[in-house]
Design an enzyme around this catalytic site. Structure first.
Site, PDB file in Angstrom:
ATOM      1  N   SER A  88      35.629  34.833  39.289  1.00 52.08           N
ATOM      2  CA  SER A  88      35.990  33.487  39.727  1.00 52.08           C
ATOM      3  C   SER A  88      37.360  33.610  40.363  1.00 52.08           C
ATOM      4  CB  SER A  88      36.030  32.511  38.538  1.00 52.08           C
ATOM      5  OG  SER A  88      36.378  31.214  38.974  1.00 52.08           O
ATOM      6  N   SER A  89      37.439  33.329  41.649  1.00 50.60           N
ATOM      7  CA  SER A  89      38.643  33.625  42.419  1.00 50.60           C
ATOM      8  C   SER A  89      39.833  32.774  41.985  1.00 50.60           C
ATOM      9  CB  SER A  89      38.375  33.407  43.909  1.00 50.60           C
ATOM     10  OG  SER A  89      37.290  34.188  44.336  1.00 50.60           O
TER      11      SER A  89
END
Length: 365
Positions: A88-89
């Site tokens: 998850s950036s």
């Protein structure tokens, strides 16, 4: 739009949104979206590497879970055979790209790389689920993301497939955003985005914002700031360039460029355009300071730099190409990302400096 009951992350989420807003990372419109979408539902666990190098799973019952999920931090969410294969950036990076996407009411958006579904949730909250399409090569990720999205009240079209082919079912799209790394813009995307539409895509170590024209071309400049997404991968692949092993025969010489000079962020970006699909690993001394590194390519080319000595092997001399790239970049005033751009057509992608007529040269020549 979301269906939230008891929400243990609300205060932390509000604080994150406020922090990003105060720092200028997002506007008021996206601030409301970030305050609404429960990242902890879309990211129910993540992995953190311990001092021994082992990956440990962190879930909601573990201390520090909520603080980590609502920090401006990228989180590893899938590890395959010891290698991270999905994440998850970092929220500020995601929102920087969403701001550049410039979505408008009524837009239909295609996202490449569903991951946890958090980015699709942000888009669904902003536009409505019926206008959001997302595709990922990993069927398990799509299944889990769809379940998490539905539990939050979002129902975008989520499909398992090769994102490099786009998704014809919802085309033409007004916007397309990719959240995994590419070395070129997949040709299939361009006809799937309407003329005047926008593509935001990580290319090398930067994010390109391209506007699609009616002549089958997408063109634009790179955004400020870096881009460090996991590379696009095929089904069943971890997306890594396999290390060929240390070669038996190595050609050595004195390095003309110091390894630490190459580590300049602007140079790394330029190098990612001039020499795509090269893998790197850094080497450090006892004090933790970097002393050199290794680089390699799929064709078995290999180079190792330590201090002022370089060793090379394989069909290409990789460090020779790095030194040519450094000379070109330095000779043009060490340009930052915003001076670079890209032109993509169905026949390929060409990167350039300042104007389309000034292409980044082939450093292999």
């Amino acid at each position: 739009m979301s269906a939230l009951g008891a929400d243990p992350g609300r205060e932390l989420r509000t604080a994150l949104a406020r922090s990003l807003f105060d720092s200028g990372e997002l506007n008021a419109e996206w601030r409301m979206v970030v305050e609404t979408v429960p990242r902890h539902v879309l990211v129910p666990f993540f992995y953190r590497q311990d001092s021994s190098g082992e990956w440990r799973r962190i879930a909601s019952e573990d201390p520090g879970f909520f603080a980590a999920v609502y920090s401006d931090t990228a989180l590893t969410t899938q590890v395959t055979e010891g290698i991270p294969t999905s994440s998850s950036s970092q929220p500020s990076l995601m929102l920087h790209m969403l701001d550049a996407l410039d979505v408008q009411d009524g837009n239909r958006v295609l996202e490449i790389a569903t991951g946890t579904g958090y980015n699709a949730a942000l888009l669904s909250e902003r536009l409505g689920s019926e206008r959001v399409y997302t595709v990922d090569v990993d069927r398990e990720l799509v299944r889990d993301a769809r379940a998490s999205l539905n539990s939050c009240g979002y129902e975008p079209v989520a499909v398992a497939g090769d994102g490099r082919k786009g998704l014809t079912g919802g085309a033409p799209y007004d916007r397309l955003i990719a959240t995994c790394g590419f070395t070129s813009v997949p040709p299939a995307w361009i006809p799937q985005v309407r003329p005047g539409g926008i593509i935001v895509c990580p290319l090398g170590r930067g994010n390109a914002r391209l506007i699609v024209s009616d002549d089958g071309r997408a063109e634009g400049r790179f955004l400020p700031g870096g881009s460090y997404f996991m590379g696009v991968r095929s089904e069943g692949s971890n997306g890594q360039i396999p290390y060929p092993g240390d070669p038996a025969e190595i050609n050595t010489r004195e390095a003309h460029v110091n390894y630490l000079d190459v580590e300049d962020d602007g140079m790394w970006f330029a190098l990612s355009l001039a020499l795509p699909e090269i893998a790197w690993t850094h080497e450090a001394g006892m004090d933790g300071a970097r002393t050199g590194g290794r680089l390699w390519a799929r064709d078995g080319s290999w180079a190792c730099v330590q201090g002022r000595e370089v060793g090379q092997a394989g069909p290409r001399r990789l460090w020779d190409a790095v030194e040519r790239a450094y000379g070109w970049w330095k000779g043009r005033g060490c340009p930052e990302r915003e001076r670079f751009g890209a032109t993509a057509t169905e026949s390929g992608t060409r990167c350039w400096l300042d104007s389309p007529g000034n292409p980044v040269p082939d450093m292999e020549a």
